[in-house]
Each structure stands twice: as C-alpha cells, then as structure tokens.
Design an enzyme around this catalytic site. Structure first.
Site, mmCIF file in Angstrom:
data_model
loop_
_atom_site.group_PDB
_atom_site.id
_atom_site.type_symbol
_atom_site.label_atom_id
_atom_site.label_comp_id
_atom_site.label_asym_id
_atom_site.label_seq_id
_atom_site.Cartn_x
_atom_site.Cartn_y
_atom_site.Cartn_z
ATOM 1 N N HIS A 1 0.722 -1.063 -0.193
ATOM 2 C CA HIS A 1 0.168 -0.017 0.132
ATOM 3 C C HIS A 1 0.892 1.396 -0.209
ATOM 4 O O HIS A 1 1.420 1.076 1.160
ATOM 5 C CB HIS A 1 -1.392 0.220 0.998
ATOM 6 C CG HIS A 1 -0.472 -0.167 2.675
ATOM 7 N ND1 HIS A 1 0.253 -1.428 2.968
ATOM 8 C CD2 HIS A 1 0.348 0.802 3.157
ATOM 9 C CE1 HIS A 1 1.079 -1.509 4.195
ATOM 10 N NE2 HIS A 1 0.548 0.486 4.440
ATOM 11 N N LYS B 1 1.605 13.532 8.946
ATOM 12 C CA LYS B 1 -0.026 14.275 8.995
ATOM 13 C C LYS B 1 -0.625 14.890 10.704
ATOM 14 O O LYS B 1 -1.481 15.403 10.293
ATOM 15 C CB LYS B 1 -1.104 13.072 8.521
ATOM 16 C CG LYS B 1 -2.399 13.351 8.083
ATOM 17 C CD LYS B 1 -3.646 12.407 8.024
ATOM 18 C CE LYS B 1 -4.048 11.143 8.582
ATOM 19 N NZ LYS B 1 -4.544 11.272 9.896
#
Length: 1023
Positions: A199, A669
């Site tokens: 991923h 993030k």
C-alpha cells in the site's frame, strides 16, 4: 512533423547537447503516440490535444485566462471525447516514464563504467586536507559554533565522483584514511534490509505493466540496431520494423482497459510484489554482491567481503494486517507457501540447466569419493531415478547427482503445493529437502568436486549464491498489527476467565505493566486450544499460532518480526510478548524467544516518548534477558523446529539487537513536514543513546512512503542525512508498492538503487560529520519545527472549514473507489475526519489537485518568523546550514522539489469549480491562506538555496518536472469537469455546463478515475 507536446525545436532549450539521446527517444515516442491517437481517435482528437496543451507554457502554471479557455474547450466535449483525452494524456505520461527510466538505466551503466576507470588511480592512501574556511565559520558562529570540524563536510566531499557506487566509495574511504579495521568491522556486520509493502498498491494494472515491458524490450532492441547502424553494420530496414512493432504494441495498449476491473485480493498483491523477484531481483542480487566484492578488492584487497545476504528483503504483503481485515492467518500461511513455490521453481529451472551443462565424463575427469558415496545414498533413497537414468548417465556422475537433486526439489515443491491448498501432503515419505541448508549442502558438494578436479562453473556458483541469499523462503515476512487489537483481545480473554476484578482496558498503565510482568512469568497457559471468543480476538490469537506453524514448517527465518503499530507505551510491547508466550514463541522461564517485538512509533507525541518507553523496557529484567538471548547465555538457543533453518547470520534472533520502527506518514499528517522530519531525527538520536546506555545494538526501521509527504525521496541523500550513530551498518526501509516499478523494473536501475542505499549506509556509518550534535543548531531546528507545526495544525486541525474544504475540492471520495488495494482507505471507525483517514489517500488527494500540501505547508511561516528576528544574519545562517548540514539540506531539497510540482493556479481552479455555491466564500479564504503560505515558502527556499528558479541545482530533475507540469494542467481541467458533473449527478441536480448531454454516474465516475490514473502517472506517485 511537430509532436502534440513538444517539437524538438520547442524542447531544445530543455535538453542540452549531452542529452541528445534522451531528446531523440522523446521524439520517437511522441511521434508514435501521435500516430496511435490519429489511427485510433482521428485527427480531430490530435488537434484538440494540441489546443489544450498549447494553452499552457512548457513549465505548466496555467493562468486564469488560460484556464477559462481550456474549460470552454472541454465544455464542448461529450463524455467519450473527454475520456479519450484523459486516456491520451495518461498514455503520454506512462510512455515518458518508460523513456526516462530507460535513459536513467543507460546513464547508470555509462557512469559506472566511467567511475571504474576514473577511480583507478585513487587506490593509494593520499591524505586530504581540510578545505574549511575558518574565518567564515568564526563570522557566522559567534554563538559558540565555530569548532574545528565544522569545515570538514565529509558527507559532501567526493560527491561529484561518488554517485553512490562501490567503485567510488572505497577509494574515497582510502583517501580519507579511514582505518581498514573499522571498514572491516562495519562490512562484517553490514545489514541492509528492504521491505516490500502493498500500500499504496501500484495504480497501474499488471496487464498494462506487461505492455510497458514489451515497449521497453522493443526500445532496447532499437538501441542495438541504431548502434550497429552507427558502426556501419546491420540492415536499413531493421529500425523501421522495430518502430512498426512499437506502434502495434502501443495500439494494443490503447485498447486495453487501464482501470482495475475488481478490487485486488491480498494474494493478487503478493503476486504483484513477487514479480520483481521473478523478473529482476532473483538474478540481480548476486550481481550486487559481486559488484561489492570487486570494488572492495580494487582498493582494500586484504579485506573480507560481507556475507552474501548483506542486502536482504522482507515483505509485508500478505502479513501486514494493520487495518486490513483481508489479511487473515490463512492468507499469511498461503503467502509463505506462494513465496516458496516461486523460489523452488527457480531452483528447479537452474538445476535443469546445470544438468545440460555439467556433462563431465568419468572417462576424462576424476571424481572424488564423497560424490560417489552420495550417489550410492541417493540410489537407495531414489531408486526410481536410478532405474530411469543410471544407464544414460552411467559415466556422467554430475548429471546423475543433479537428477537426484532435481527429484528432491520436485518432491519439496509438490509438498509445498499441497500445503498451499490446505491439503495434507501425500508424499511425506518421499525424499525431499526440509530446508535450504540441505539443498545448499548438495550444491557445495558438487562445487567442491569441480574445484578439486580443476574445474569451475559460474552457473553453479550463482545458484549457490542465490540459495545463500534467498533460502527456500525468498523474503522474510513481518507481521504488523495495531496496538489496541492486542489490548482488546486480552480484555476479552481476561473478562471470559474472570482473572481481574475490573476490565483490563480500565487498568492504568502502571497496573497493566505490573500484571503483564507477573503473568509473563506464570507457567500456566492463559488461552485454551478452543477459542470461545469473538472473531476479532480469535484472529489475533490465530495470528500468533500461525507464526509458530510457519516457523516449524519454514524455519525461524520466515517470520520472526512482529511490529506493533501505534505503539505508545510499555504495555503495548508486553501484551504482544504475552500472546507470543501463549503460542510458544517465547519461553519466559529461560527468557528465550523466536520472535522479535518491534514497537512502531508514529505520531509526534509517540516519537517524543519513544525514549522513555524503550528505557522502561530495557529496565525490565525479563525483557533485557530476552534481548541478550536468555538468562544463562548471550547466544540464542531455541529448540530446533521440524525444518532446520538455513544457518545465516539472521537465522535466529541476533543477540542484544533491538529493532525500532519510526513512522513518517502519520507524524507528517499529524504535525507537518518539517516537524515530522525533525521529531524523527531527534528520536533516532535519543534511541541510539538509550541503546548504548544499556549495551543494546539498535536497528532503525524507517517506514518511508513513496511521496515526500510520507518520507519519500532519494534514499541515498536521506540516509546520509540521518544521525550517523543511529545507523552503524544496519538499516531497514520500507519500499512502497507505488515505487516498486520505478526502482525494480529494470535490472541496472535495481542494482544502482540497492548500491546507492548500501554505500550511503557505509558512508553515514564511517564518515560522521558531527553536525547533528551541535546544540545551538539543534535549538534553532527545534524552534523552526515548533513554529511550522503550530502553523500546520492551525490550518489542518483548527480551521473550522478545512475538513469540508478537503472533501469538496479534492477527489478523496473518488480515490476511495479506485480498485487498487485490498486495504480500506479509512480506519474502521469510518468517520469522515482526519483521524480515521489513512495517510496514503490523504497525500494522494493533495497530489491530484496539485496542492501537495502535506510536503511543505508550515515551512515558509517558520522560516519567515526566524528571519524576522535578524534578517541578514539568519538568512546567512540558513544558507550555511544548507551547505554544511546534511539533514537541513535534505529537508530543504525535498521541499524545493515538491514546490516545483505545485501549481497553485490549477489548485485554485479545483476550489472555484468544485466548491458548493454556499461554501465558496469560506473555501476561498482557506485557499488564500494556503496560497499565501506557498508563495512565502517558495520565495524563502529560493533565498536559502540561492537559486533563481526552483530546482536550478538539479537541471535534469527540473526539466523532467517541467515536461510533466505542462501536460498535467489540461488533464487537471478534464478531471475537474468530470468531478463537477459527477457530483451534480449524485445530488440529482444535473445541469448543463461542464460536459454537454446526460451521462450515467458510472460513465462519469469511470472518466474521473481515468484522470486520476493519468495524473498519478504524470506526478509519478499516488500517496
């Protein structure tokens, strides 16, 4: 005839004469691309694409007027024309990617050859004197920074010649008088590990990848034909024929669906990752070892090379279950079987080739007694082989021996296939190899006989090297699971058993640690063979049990790392140890285990407390004894499993080694690019200090993504920027699914990538600059990081309109519908907030809209506030940092590269067109805040780097970015148009405007997804 994008005259200013080959290749591909479009779509489509492209400068950056003109053109398109235009631009980007990759491979081959000649005279031990300018240091550092070593920028010295190759590294070490014993010590413990992940899964379909490989092969054939023509050989018609084949292949590609037809299964992802081993790495890694050995011998002929598996591979594909319910214990078992199947098939193929090759007759060559004795044993165990082949090979002992070897391999493969299918093997009594060590012993017997009789066989030597590196398992599987899954499982188990007066999850951290420490030393089992628990808890328990089964069947080496994501406290680690104890992976009575628990610290807060967590763990006698290998021994002694593992340095847990993983994605993030990088940098230094304090060796596992916002970027520079003491010859790095194709599709590129990583590890370990230990510098970075984080969080977490802004102006919802990964885009809570959104789609969305916000936002404000204090002095200081401090240069270089890809005009178009009317005014304020930060950051980065334009220091990358930017702009306009119509359709408020006529949601979604594919190809990453 001019191409749609650039004619040679238009691109002449982009490519200097030294890159004529690249320009020539671009011209060929653009002409082919245009021919395909003309044949498939007609001249009108070619003219349309030219019009769209001409609205933008070669550098991109569409103006407002240009955007209006482009939108007017797009408004006239029907859905089929819009989709064709999107597909055409996507095809262009993928063709350009191929050309640039092939050119890069060609350049690496040339540079490597040049370096070997260039560094030949450097094999002496000439001293290099410092070139420091002490006066400048004293002027700049009147704050106690003007120490003698500041001018010795060893990390940058020799960069012009280094280029990341072994051929340049070892002469550099010699010139710098690095003691050979230090080099030998480092080489002996060299341990470079690359871990493949799934991923974000590569957005390009495997079928399209096959088409791309065909194009690469044909381009390489064209190279050979053109080279022969230059030398006066070959035939005039050959080049034309290859171009016709290229045209046919690209037309087939055009008629192939680019979108994944279904969501890939985990085993699909396993197959995709293993493709790179099948096609490149299985044959390439032995070449890496040979390259290392040769270069070392050229400079330090008396030093011993590293172990052949100094560079090894791991995988999360099929074993990483963090947030992916599709990864079950059964899937992990099948993954291990699948890997073994692939490697056994390669060994079988190699042995068959050796049978053809080793036709040595006893009439003409001696045979040693040990080989004859082994043949007698083989005859008794494999009589059917003897009966079938003894007459044919009666005078050819090597062929007969290899026939026995082949049969054992085939029996091993058949047994493995049954295990993969979940069946009971029917050939348990048949002679087979229970481990790679047994196979290796037979190969070495043959090698010894050849050597003793004056012969050698490179193919055999290469096979032996492959077995030493890949064993029977190909890669090591790391298990990863989120920390709360373990605590929730224990909470349910203990509630069922009524062992605690209150729920386990209600205990304080101190109470948890106390109970876990006591329970770990209890001999009674906690979990019975039957599992009367929920599916989630049973899955956790079964995962540990399947690890035990894997180790018994495949050897300890197959799976000995358990990673705890979102690790925050000591109990997170002890919970895993307790569950491992229940699966007989850890024996607390003697403090010996066959699994290594690896905490993964991800958020800024967790990074900051990582040192405290590790100190508490090292203080626990049981845990410290586990690291040492047991209470009574410094060596790990474990009961031999049924399948004895290959005896390599990594077969069992390495004594006194603690692996710690640091996450780049969530910390970014959480706090922004600058703060994230600084916190990770600090964490490495503090973890290394605490490890040294307790006599523990540390291996940092870097959880880097493909994009800058998730820790991506050039690995060589990133490693050189790490604190030197944190590496010490050991490093582990994730290789994300999205970057596998760009790094490992071509052999020479794969070798160069691995070589640059290895040389960076050696260089960072031996040539430490000391800049990371200058406290005033650290204090300045602390200030910058704090200011950057405050400004970043002020937008992302405190601006009340930001979440709505993000969901409306980016294609986040559409991205979640791409069938590219088995893993959900959001964490199980399913909330539409940033905490539940994974870092990958977060970065992917900002990349699509050309904001690339996670990779730079907050940096400009931090720098500006610092400059405001003392403008001239602080600017001079930042420029000095940029030149001298590898960490700071890495940070600024990544920001500069990202800013060059940002198109704030295009980003503004997304805001204007995709904002709901009632939200537009408040979203425009958010955009204004982002745009102001972008222009501020750009201007200050240019001041620090002393560049006139972004990427002036890297003209090759600058030209590549410019070439892409200009074509991504019209593709972005098409994406915005399709997204707007799609969302109007969903709201049952379809009106004419963006694309005439009415189309189904499915058609519009398909078009939007095709533009996502195209922009991802143009930007060369997803998330």
């Amino acid at each position: 005839m001019g191409s749609v994008l650039y004619s040679l005259s238009e691109s002449a200013n982009l490519y200097p004469a030294s890159e004529l080959f690249l320009r020539h290749r671009l011209q060929i591909v653009e002409e082919l691309w245009e021919s395909v479009l003309r044949q498939e779509c007609g001249q009108n489509m070619v003219d349309l694409l030219r019009q769209l492209r001409d609205l933008c400068s070669p550098e991109g950056q569409a103006t407002k007027d240009q955007a209006v003109s482009a939108v007017k053109l797009i408004e006239q398109l029907n859905i089929n024309e819009a989709i064709r235009a999107a597909r055409a631009f996507a095809l262009y980007f993928q063709l350009i990617n191929i050309i640039e990759q092939e050119y890069e491979q060609r350049q690496q081959l040339t540079r490597y050859s040049d370096l070997e000649a260039e560094t030949a005279p450097l094999n002496g031990s000439e001293n290099i004197t410092s070139s420091s300018n002490h006066n400048e240091d004293d002027v700049i550092f009147n704050r106690g920074l003007g120490t003698d070593f500041l001018g010795k920028n060893w990390t940058n010295r020799g960069q012009g010649k280094q280029k990341g190759t072994f051929a340049a590294l070892f002469p550099l070490l010699s010139k710098l008088n690095v003691p050979p014993q230090q080099i030998q010590r480092l080489i002996s413990q060299l341990d470079v590990r690359l871990v493949f992940t799934a991923h974000p899964t590569e957005i390009v379909r495997h079928t399209i990848r096959d088409k791309q490989r065909q194009v690469v092969d044909l381009l390489q054939q064209l190279d050979e034909v053109e080279n022969r023509a230059k030398e006066g050989g070959g035939y005039p018609w050959e080049a034309g024929e290859i171009r016709e084949k290229l045209l046919e292949e690209i037309r087939l590609w055009w008629r192939t669906d680019e979108l994944h037809q279904f969501k890939p299964t985990v085993l699909d992802e396993v197959d995709y990752a293993l493709h790179y081993f099948q096609e490149v790495l299985f044959d390439g890694i032995p070449q890496l070892y040979k390259r290392f050995k040769y270069a070392l011998n050229q400079t330090f002929s008396w030093l011993e090379p590293p172990s052949k598996d100094f560079c090894s591979f791991g995988s999360w594909v099929g074993s990483d279950r963090d947030g992916n319910p599709s990864v079950t214990p059964e899937i992990t078992w099948q993954t291990a079987c699948y890997q073994r199947k692939m490697v056994l098939e390669r060994y079988i193929k190699s042995v068959k080739q050796l049978i053809e090759l080793l036709s040595i007759s006893m009439h003409w060559s001696d045979v040693l007694p040990d080989l004859l004795e082994s043949l007698e044993l083989d005859q008794s165990q494999l009589s059917e082989v003897y009966d079938a082949l003894a007459l044919r090979y009666r005078q050819e002992p090597y062929r007969l021996k290899l026939a026995y070897v082949l049969k054992r391999l085939e029996n091993t493969r058949d047994r493995n296939l049954a295990l993969y299918k979940g069946e009971t093997p029917t050939n348990e009594d048949s002679p087979m190899y229970r481990s790679g060590a047994e196979f290796l012993a037979e190969l070495r017997l043959i090698q010894h006989n050849l050597t003793e009789t004056g012969l050698s066989c490179r193919e055999l030597d290469n096979l032996i090297c492959q077995v030493e590196i890949f064993d029977f398992n190909l890669t090591k599987l790391d298990i990863r699971q989120e920390s709360t899954r373990h605590s929730d499982a224990l909470n349910e188990i203990l509630d069922y058993l009524q062992l605690l007066p209150q729920p386990y999850n209600d205990l304080s951290e101190e109470q948890r640690v106390a109970w876990l420490t006591t329970e770990l030393q209890t001999r009674r089992p906690l979990i019975s063979s039957e599992l009367p628990f929920s599916d989630k808890t049973n899955d956790v328990i079964k995962t540990f049990r399947v690890v035990r089964s894997l180790q018994q069947e495949f050897g300890i080496n197959i799976c000995q790392t358990y990673i705890i994501s979102m690790c925050r406290q000591v109990s997170d680690v002890l919970e895993v140890l307790l569950l491992a104890k229940e699966a007989r992976l850890f024996d607390p009575a003697i403090a010996v285990g066959t699994i290594q628990v690896v905490p993964l610290f991800e958020t800024v807060e967790d990074l900051q407390r990582s040192r405290s967590v590790m100190r508490q763990l090292f203080e626990l006698p049981l845990y410290r004894a586990l690291l040492a290998g047991g209470y009574k021994s410094t060596e790990v002694k474990v009961p031999s499993p049924e399948s004895t593992p290959l005896p390599t340095p990594h077969s069992v847990l390495t004594p006194d080694l603690q692996e710690v993983m640091l996450g780049y994605s969530d910390s970014n993030k959480d706090s922004g690019f600058l703060s994230s990088n600084w916190e990770i940098h600090k964490a490495q230094k503090s973890l290394q200090k605490i490890a040294e304090e307790y006599g523990v060796n540390l291996r940092i596992f870097h959880g880097r993504g493909g994009s800058v916002g998730r820790g991506g970027g050039p690995a060589h520079e990133a490693i050189l920027a790490q604190p030197g003491h944190s590496i010490n010859g050991r490093i582990k790095i994730t290789e994300q699914g999205e970057v596998l194709a760009s790094k490992y599709s071509l052999l020479d590129l794969a070798l160069y990538n691995l070589e640059t990583i290895t040389t960076a590890v050696i260089q960072a370990s031996l040539l430490r600059t000391g800049f990371d230990d200058i406290e005033p510098w650290n204090e300045i970075m602390e200030e910058l990081a704090a200011r950057s984080r405050q400004h970043y969080r002020g937008l992302i977490y405190e601006q009340p309109d930001f979440i709505d802004f993000f969901h409306q102006v980016t294609p986040i919802e559409e991205i979640s519908q791409l069938q590219i990964s088995s893993r959900p885009a959001r964490r199980p809570s399913g909330k539409k907030d940033l905490s539940s959104l994974r870092a990958i789609p977060w970065v992917f969305s900002w990349t699509q809209t050309r904001f690339l916000l996670p990779s730079w936002y907050g940096v400009g404000t931090a720098l500006q506030e610092f400059f405001n204090e003392e403008p001239e002095e602080h600017l001079k200081l930042m420029r000095y940092f940029y030149v001298k401090w590898p960490f700071f240069k890495m940070v600024i270089s990544k920001v500069e590269m990202t800013l060059a890809k940002v198109d704030m005009q295009m980003a503004g178009h997304y805001v204007q067109e995709l904002s709901d009317p009632e939200d537009k005014s408040r979203f425009e304020k958010v955009f204004e805040q982002i745009a102001n930060e972008y222009y501020l950051t750009r201007d200050l980065v240019l001041k620090i780097t002393d560049h006139s334009r972004l990427l002036d220091g890297d003209p090759v990358l600058q030209r590549s970015v410019q070439l892409r930017n200009g074509t991504i702009v019209p593709l972005g306009f098409i994406q915005v148009s399709l997204l707007k119509r799609l969302r109007q359709s969903k709201n049952n408020n379809a009106t004419s405007g963006v694309i005439h006529s009415r189309y189904s949601k499915g058609e519009l979604l398909r078009g939007a997804l095709l533009t996502i594919n195209g922009i991802a190809a143009g930007m060369r990453n997803t998330g």
